[in-house]
Design a protein around this motif. Structure first.
Motif, PDB file in Angstrom:
ATOM      1  N   ASP A   1       0.832  -1.205   0.000  1.00  0.00           N
ATOM      2  CA  ASP A   1       0.000   0.000   0.000  1.00  0.00           C
ATOM      3  C   ASP A   1       0.867   1.255   0.000  1.00  0.00           C
ATOM      4  O   ASP A   1       0.511   2.272  -0.615  1.00  0.00           O
ATOM      5  N   PHE A   2       2.003   1.196   0.679  1.00  0.00           N
ATOM      6  CA  PHE A   2       2.902   2.345   0.678  1.00  0.00           C
ATOM      7  C   PHE A   2       3.434   2.613  -0.733  1.00  0.00           C
ATOM      8  O   PHE A   2       3.461   3.766  -1.183  1.00  0.00           O
ATOM      9  N   ILE A   3       3.849   1.561  -1.427  1.00  0.00           N
ATOM     10  CA  ILE A   3       4.371   1.718  -2.787  1.00  0.00           C
ATOM     11  C   ILE A   3       3.301   2.325  -3.691  1.00  0.00           C
ATOM     12  O   ILE A   3       3.561   3.254  -4.462  1.00  0.00           O
ATOM     13  N   THR A   4       2.087   1.816  -3.590  1.00  0.00           N
ATOM     14  CA  THR A   4       0.994   2.342  -4.412  1.00  0.00           C
ATOM     15  C   THR A   4       0.696   3.797  -4.062  1.00  0.00           C
ATOM     16  O   THR A   4       0.298   4.588  -4.927  1.00  0.00           O
ATOM     17  N   SER A   5       0.913   4.171  -2.812  1.00  0.00           N
ATOM     18  CA  SER A   5       0.624   5.531  -2.360  1.00  0.00           C
ATOM     19  C   SER A   5       1.588   6.567  -2.915  1.00  0.00           C
ATOM     20  O   SER A   5       1.319   7.780  -2.845  1.00  0.00           O
ATOM     21  N   LEU A   6       2.726   6.128  -3.471  1.00  0.00           N
ATOM     22  CA  LEU A   6       3.712   7.073  -3.992  1.00  0.00           C
ATOM     23  C   LEU A   6       3.171   7.887  -5.162  1.00  0.00           C
ATOM     24  O   LEU A   6       3.615   9.010  -5.404  1.00  0.00           O
TER      25      LEU A   6
ATOM     26  N   ALA B   1       7.632   7.645 -13.318  1.00  0.00           N
ATOM     27  CA  ALA B   1       6.319   7.194 -12.856  1.00  0.00           C
ATOM     28  C   ALA B   1       6.475   5.821 -12.216  1.00  0.00           C
ATOM     29  O   ALA B   1       6.794   4.843 -12.894  1.00  0.00           O
ATOM     30  N   LEU B   2       6.274   5.766 -10.920  1.00  0.00           N
ATOM     31  CA  LEU B   2       6.438   4.510 -10.185  1.00  0.00           C
ATOM     32  C   LEU B   2       5.097   3.798 -10.008  1.00  0.00           C
ATOM     33  O   LEU B   2       4.061   4.428  -9.839  1.00  0.00           O
ATOM     34  N   SER B   3       5.136   2.482 -10.041  1.00  0.00           N
ATOM     35  CA  SER B   3       3.932   1.691  -9.790  1.00  0.00           C
ATOM     36  C   SER B   3       4.334   0.372  -9.147  1.00  0.00           C
ATOM     37  O   SER B   3       5.470  -0.089  -9.287  1.00  0.00           O
ATOM     38  N   LEU B   4       3.398  -0.218  -8.428  1.00  0.00           N
ATOM     39  CA  LEU B   4       3.644  -1.511  -7.807  1.00  0.00           C
ATOM     40  C   LEU B   4       3.660  -2.586  -8.886  1.00  0.00           C
ATOM     41  O   LEU B   4       2.731  -2.704  -9.675  1.00  0.00           O
ATOM     42  N   GLY B   5       4.736  -3.357  -8.928  1.00  0.00           N
ATOM     43  CA  GLY B   5       4.865  -4.426  -9.917  1.00  0.00           C
ATOM     44  C   GLY B   5       4.472  -5.768  -9.330  1.00  0.00           C
ATOM     45  O   GLY B   5       3.487  -5.885  -8.592  1.00  0.00           O
ATOM     46  N   THR B   6       5.258  -6.786  -9.608  1.00  0.00           N
ATOM     47  CA  THR B   6       4.964  -8.134  -9.128  1.00  0.00           C
ATOM     48  C   THR B   6       5.471  -8.326  -7.701  1.00  0.00           C
ATOM     49  O   THR B   6       6.379  -7.614  -7.249  1.00  0.00           O
ATOM     50  N   GLN B   7       4.890  -9.282  -7.013  1.00  0.00           N
ATOM     51  CA  GLN B   7       5.351  -9.654  -5.688  1.00  0.00           C
ATOM     52  C   GLN B   7       5.735 -11.134  -5.707  1.00  0.00           C
ATOM     53  O   GLN B   7       4.950 -11.985  -6.110  1.00  0.00           O
TER      54      GLN B   7
END
Length: 319
Positions: free
Chosen positions: A71-76, A114-120
């Motif tokens: 959620d933190f990564i997505t919040s960027l 532009a940052l986004s959450l990728g794979t986990q």
């Protein structure tokens, strides 16, 4: 790899704040230097374009713990369709854009990131054991996509890593990846450990009393997890360092082997009025009593570090 040094240890090394809040860049000057050494741009490339942040979870993490970081990564990135309460994580991240603007010339447009959450990727069976060295961290980081990516290795509380607790809470670096369509790309990576049981006094301050220095009461962690909320601080710091100095020749002050970067130049500062042993004036959740300075998605609250503002030569805080 650029280490993220202990905030608690560094705080005790300096008894007074500099004119520019608590910029470590100012504090590291020799006695003969009377002026603040400004961050220097070493002419290397910054990350640009669409970058995926891939998370490699090594060891046991609860789904609720993984959600704190994801959620933190997505919040960027701010989303007009899902506005976030202010001050926000996205607003905090915008300070890094000032570094990008400084690289602009008449013939060279400012690069966009532009940052986004990728794979986990989950490695819950400790495929490399519970004691890791830097080469093994890189091996784990290489499991993520290596084109247009930052691969973040997160190690569980029962995993030891060379230098963890003794000299660093996390680190970032870069490596040449595998060939993709005949071309080899360079990718950036980060490692951060969960310090909950190994060294919370060093790597999870101010959510745990420091081992050294003033023994003020610990703050309540906003996500009720000292280890993971501490990891957020370190991930945030290293992401800022990675964006502005991804390959060791971007923005930094001091020696290349141990550089002061966008966040590490402001170690221990989270709000206005910060001084050694005091994180600064923070927001407090009236229900939980937790301290924070940034809002994220899904109602999350986080504590993020101050970032060195290259335009004002000071540590910029959200509150």
């Amino acid at each position: 790899m650029a280490p993220l040094a202990y905030s608690s240890i560094l705080l005790t090394l300096f008894l007074t704040l500099s004119l520019f809040h608590s910029s470590l860049a100012a504090r590291k000057l020799s006695e003969s230097d009377q002026e603040l050494q400004l961050f220097k741009y070493h002419k290397g490339p910054l990350l640009s374009g669409k970058i995926s942040i891939n998370l490699i979870w090594y060891g046991k993490f609860k789904p609720s713990q993984r959600a704190i970081i994801s959620d933190f990564i997505t919040s960027l990135s701010s989303s007009p369709s899902k506005p976030t309460s202010q001050p926000s994580v996205a607003k905090w991240w915008k300070t890094t854009e000032k570094y990008y603007h400084l690289t602009t010339t008449r013939n060279n447009k400012s690069p966009n990131l532009a940052l986004s959450l990728g794979t986990q990727i989950l490695d819950e069976n400790y495929s490399l054991g519970k004691s890791l060295n830097d080469n093994q961290i890189l091996k784990l980081a290489s499991k993520g996509a290596q084109k247009n990516a930052i691969n973040v290795v997160l190690t569980a509380a029962d995993v030891t890593v060379d230098g963890f607790c003794s000299s660093k809470c996390g680190s970032h670096g870069s490596s040449a990846g595998a060939r993709i369509n005949g071309k080899r790309y360079k990718f950036a990576y980060i490692w951060v450990g969960n310090s909950e049981t190994q060294c919370p006094g060093q790597c999870a301050w101010p959510f745990h009393q420091p081992i050294y220095g003033p023994q003020n009461p610990a703050l309540v962690a906003p996500n009720n997890d000292v280890g993971l909320d501490g990891m957020v601080i370190n991930v945030a710091s290293l992401l800022a360092g990675t964006a502005t100095n991804p390959f060791g020749n971007g923005y930094f002050q001091g020696p290349k082997e141990a550089p002061l970067e966008a966040a590490s130049a402001c170690t221990g500062v989270y709000g206005k009025g910060a001084y050694p042993g005091y994180a600064g004036n923070l927001l407090v959740d009236p229900t939980t009593g937790a301290s924070y300075n940034a809002n994220g998605i899904n109602g999350r609250k986080y504590l993020v570090p101050a970032l060195f503002d290259p335009k004002t030569s000071s540590c910029a805080t959200l509150v």
